[in-house]
Design a protein around this motif. Structure first.
Motif, short mmCIF file in Angstrom:
data_model
loop_
_atom_site.label_atom_id
_atom_site.label_comp_id
_atom_site.label_asym_id
_atom_site.label_seq_id
_atom_site.Cartn_x
_atom_site.Cartn_y
_atom_site.Cartn_z
N SER A 78 0.85 -1.18 0.00
CA SER A 78 0.00 0.00 0.00
C SER A 78 0.89 1.23 0.00
CB SER A 78 -0.90 0.00 1.24
OG SER A 78 -0.15 0.38 2.36
N ASN A 79 0.23 2.39 -0.13
CA ASN A 79 1.01 3.63 -0.17
C ASN A 79 0.96 4.40 1.15
OD1 ASN A 79 2.22 3.70 -2.72
ND2 ASN A 79 0.23 4.06 -3.66
N THR A 267 -0.25 0.31 -7.12
CA THR A 267 -1.19 1.20 -7.80
C THR A 267 -1.87 2.13 -6.79
OG1 THR A 267 -2.79 -0.55 -7.57
CG2 THR A 267 -1.68 -0.35 -9.70
N LYS A 268 -2.62 3.12 -7.32
CA LYS A 268 -3.36 4.04 -6.45
C LYS A 268 -4.63 3.35 -5.97
CE LYS A 268 -2.43 8.89 -7.10
NZ LYS A 268 -2.26 9.68 -8.30
N ASN A 269 -4.91 3.45 -4.68
CA ASN A 269 -6.13 2.86 -4.16
C ASN A 269 -6.39 3.42 -2.78
OD1 ASN A 269 -8.15 1.28 -3.07
ND2 ASN A 269 -7.39 -0.61 -4.03
N LYS A 270 -7.29 4.37 -2.73
CA LYS A 270 -7.54 5.12 -1.50
C LYS A 270 -8.05 4.21 -0.37
CE LYS A 270 -7.87 9.20 0.47
NZ LYS A 270 -6.77 10.09 0.69
N ARG A 272 -7.78 1.05 0.11
CA ARG A 272 -6.76 0.15 0.61
C ARG A 272 -5.80 0.88 1.56
NH1 ARG A 272 -2.65 -0.55 -3.72
NH2 ARG A 272 -2.25 1.52 -2.87
N ASP A 273 -5.43 2.11 1.17
CA ASP A 273 -4.49 2.86 2.00
C ASP A 273 -5.09 3.24 3.34
OD1 ASP A 273 -2.76 2.58 -0.03
OD2 ASP A 273 -2.81 4.65 -0.72
#
Ligand SMILES: Nc1ncnc2c1ncn2[C@@H]1O[C@H](COP(=O)(O)OP(=O)(O)OP(=O)(O)O)[C@@H](O)[C@H]1O
Ligand SMILES: [Mg+2]
Lengths: 527, 261
Positions: A78-79, A267-270, A272-273
């Motif tokens: 995750s980011n 990848t971008k994934n709000k 999940r973050d």
């Protein structure tokens, strides 16, 4: 320096491994009285303990690995922010003894615990609940570290291929991620299971009336000096570790095909973050609660009656000899780290950089064998084998048992990094008249400084927190500080145990920090 | 005859090697002259590497002897035989600079240690690597690393230098450059070299004489011209000539096409 030095040292290693691993293990077998065998194993008490151990360990393992898996996924896939720091913080529980996790639970959730009083809840801690909770706290960081490795070293190109083929995220997870993890997952499960199955620290303080095998063994040996029964239980405790050992050996033979061509791209994934951040924060809070409890209990007058600030407990702890035992532990850890490092590194050097002879193969196998021998069992082997010798009852035997107890992992670490060098290196040095010892000191040691530092830190920290292998070997003179915890606990000196846990944590954090700075310094030098 | 005999640097007599009951070298004998460039050419698995490793003493022969300047060196340790070896993968000391790599073995040598610095400098100078002397191996290209490996061996002034496919790991362009350079170095130092390869053109380009091997036997040992003109048997014809002719044909085709357009 010529090859005589090398050959002499190699011979020393062979003798050393026989005296400190093979013979003690044999003496365990020799000390079993066959009449006791049937008696112990067929007693209803034994089947009860076996049941308790398996149920508690099984449940803890499943929960612990699951928690660690999600945590490793959150950190690596995750980011979220502060990943590097989080990854370090999640391993903090590895810096205190297993028994401290039990004590932490007592302080938080015991009948007079901080959370019990604060939230007005009343959990029946003592028994399975306590054992399972404590074991999870104790083991999940290890699982987290092992699982982080798989997430880190996954090849992204397979995922790219999957995307091209139009596989959904869920399909990718089941067709790529899970199969990739199978082998490591099995290792993780076995490692965690063994760790919990053979630990007496947690169940000793929160087990209540639920008796597990290691606690029983501990009581039989320490309290009743019943070595034969202890040895039989020890043999039972060997089983899961031994199975894991065989599986790992098989896995090693198949060779690890770790050729990463591309790191994972997140990848971008709000959603999940957000989930990852919350999950990490919850875990972090749970980790820090016992530590805060240790700190609080160390500096209040008398919990829970008088919560005013006071250093009385700390002063009392020092009156009880904590200072001396801390010195013991520092000496033990330092010497274990140095002696262990030299022996382990040299043993790895023999095997990684010489022809595969029968003797070398044997050295390799014995080196790995320590993975299969749980601490308590090793400790008992040492009692049986070294009792009556000059080394018994000294700091030296504690150092020796620690070195062997923690031999395998650093050995593999050194073995792997030494194996990476050019395979013709020895041919070159031999034809140019450079001895094996010179190569070791002038080429391999400077090239593997990071590994060396890593091994030192691993040995130091583990020698600082261990209570298993040393438990039967310590007396009032050579006792490491971690063993004061069960002792003070049995005398209801709860505040002192809290302070000791805190002290051990403090020493280990300091060492880890120093190691980190040293590594950074070296990395800077190399640029 | 006496003079000719003096000229022989390395002499191999009835060399025989058996691995796990399998004959890898079948009692082979040959001589190498001082300053000669000998190529050992043969397919994979025919025993080329085994031969080199036995010559320098990294493996022991089952039977046979190895003479250098007429003296039997079969019982000596690898570093006492006066030979040097260079491998395909360089095997440089990763933590040392180019200069230290060359100087290291000299410093450990009782006789050479007082001149180690001067020798290392001179050798690097001659090989054209002095400007890179403070770099670490991982900062060098493959060809440069191979040059350092060669300098490291030359610095010890071996009587015979053995090279096990030393340029096979390089890309095509660098391989061509190193091929020329190797020949220059050999001339400059007047070294005796034994060069292993499974590439026909390499052998023909470099060698004074070529030794064609098959499964532990010497099929022919002669100058490139003689081998090309008079192949000793069908094996040499198939393995060496057919391949060379094929190469030549395709080359001609290309150039022919270009000429056409
Ligand atoms: N240590 C060993 N043990 C057993 N057999 C070996 C050993 N080393 C080499 N051999 C065998 O000896 C034979 C010759 O091997 P060698 O490495 O000399 O071949 P080569 O001509 O150098 O091949 P390549 O061109 O592939 O390098 C092979 O069949 C090989 O399998
Ligand atoms: Mg070869």
């Amino acid at each position: 320096m010529n090859n005589r030095t090398y050959k002499g040292l190699r011979l020393f290693i062979v003798v050393f491994l026989f005296v400190s691993v093979v013979f003690p293990l044999i003496s365990l077998l020799l000390n079993i009285e066959f009449a006791d065998f049937g008696k112990v194993l067929s007693s209803p008490q034994f089947s009860d303990m076996m049941f308790n151990s398996i149920v508690a360990t099984g449940a803890s393992t499943i929960i612990s690995v699951t928690i660690a898996f999600i945590l490793a996924w959150c950190v690596n896939r995750s980011n979220i922010k502060f990943k590097a720091i989080l990854a370090v913080l999640f391993t903090l529980p590895m810096l205190i003894p297993s028994i401290s996790h039990g004590m932490g639970l007592v302080l938080l959730l015991g009948s007079n615990g901080l959370l019990t009083n604060l939230l007005g809840i009343n959990i029946e801690l003592y028994g399975f609940t306590g054992i399972i909770l404590g074991s999870i706290l104790y083991s999940f960081p290890v699982a987290f570290l092992m699982l982080t490795d798989i997430f880190k070293y996954e090849d992204y190109t397979t995922y790219e291929a999957a995307q091209v083929l139009g596989l959904t995220k869920k399909q990718q997870f089941t067709t790529i991620t899970l199969p990739n993890m199978r082998k490591t997952m099995i290792s993780v499960i076995f490692a965690v299971f063994t760790m919990i199955f053979t630990d007496y620290g947690v169940p000793l303080v929160v087990g209540g009336t639920v008796m597990t095998l290691p606690v029983y063994m501990y009581r039989e040996v320490i309290g009743l000096l019943n070595f034969s029964t202890g040895a039989i239980i020890g043999l039972v405790l060997l089983i899961p570790a031994f199975v894991a050992f065989i599986i790992d050996l098989k896995a090693e033979e198949n060779g690890n095909t770790s050729t990463i061509t591309k790191g994972y791209i997140i990848t971008k994934n709000k959603a999940r973050d957000v989930f990852s951040s919350i999950y990490c924060i919850v875990v972090l809070v749970i980790i820090s609660l016992p530590i805060l409890a240790f700190a609080l209990l160390s500096v209040v007058k008398q919990y829970p009656i008088d919560m005013s600030f006071s250093l009385e407990n700390i002063a009392q702890a020092f009156d009880l000899g904590v200072g001396m035992y801390l010195q013991n532990s520092l000496a033990i850890s330092l010497v274990t780290a140095l002696v262990g490092l030299c022996t382990i590194y040299f043993t790895a050097y023999i095997n990684a950089r010489s022809k595969k002879t029968f003797t070398n193969g044997m050295i390799h196998l014995i080196s790995m064998l320590s993975l299969a021998v749980p601490g308590v069992v090793l400790g008992l082997c040492y009692v049986l084998f070294f009792k009556g010798t000059f080394i018994y009852g000294t700091l030296a035997i504690i150092v020796l048992v620690n070195t062997i107890h923690f031999f395998a992992s650093p050995y593999l670490l050194a073995y792997n990094s030494l194996s990476k060098f050019n395979k013709n290196m020895e041919d070159i040095s031999e034809t140019m008249g450079i001895s094996k010892m010179r190569m070791l000191l002038d080429v391999y040691v400077p090239c593997t400084r990071e590994t060396i530092i890593e091994i030192f830190s691993y040995l130091f920290v583990n020698a600082m927190v261990t209570i298993s292998a040393v438990s039967f070997l310590a007396n009032f003179k050579n006792m490491p500080i971690a063993l004061m915890i069960p002792q003070f606990d049995s005398q209801s000196l709860i505040e002192a145990t809290a302070f000791i846990s805190l002290l051990i944590l403090f020493v280990n954090i300091t060492v880890k920090l120093a190691i980190y700075l040293l590594k950074r310094h070296i990395a800077k030098q190399e640029v | 005859m006496e003079i000719l005999k003096d000229d022989i640097k390395l002499s191999v007599r009835g060399l025989y090697k058996k691995y796990d009951g399998k004959d890898v070298l079948n009692r082979i004998s040959f001589d190498v002259k001082q300053g000669e460039f000998l190529s050992v050419l043969g397919p994979s698995g025919c025993g080329k590497t085994t031969l080199l490793r036995i010559l320098i003493g990294l493996e022991t022969q089952t039977d046979g002897e190895i003479l250098i300047d007429g003296k039997d060196v079969s019982k000596l340790k690898p570093n006492e035989r006066g030979m040097g070896i260079i491998f395909q993968n360089y095997a440089l000391f990763p933590n040392m600079t180019v200069f230290e790599n060359v100087e290291y073995a000299l410093k450990l040598n009782k006789e050479l240690k007082f001149q180690s610095k001067a020798i290392a400098e001179r050798t690097l100078e001659q090989i054209g690597m002095m400007e890179h002397k403070d770099k670490k191996p991982n900062q060098l290209s493959g060809g440069q690393q191979q040059r350092v490996a060669i300098a490291r061996t030359l610095a010890l002034n071996p009587k015979v230098i053995l090279l096990d496919e030393p340029i096979s790991a390089l890309d095509v362009t660098n391989r061509e450059i190193m091929k020329k350079e190797l020949k220059d170095i050999q001339k400059k130092f007047n070294s005796t070299m034994i060069f292993i390869t499974h590439e026909q053109e390499e052998a023909f380009y470099l060698a004074d004489r070529i030794m064609v091997m098959s499964e532990g036997n010497i099929e022919q040992l002669d100058t490139p011209k003689n081998i090309y003109d008079n192949p000793a048997n069908k094996y040499v014809e198939d393995f060496v000539l057919a391949h060379l002719d094929q190469k030549l044909e395709s080359l001609l085709k290309c150039t022919g096409k270009i000429a056409h357009e």
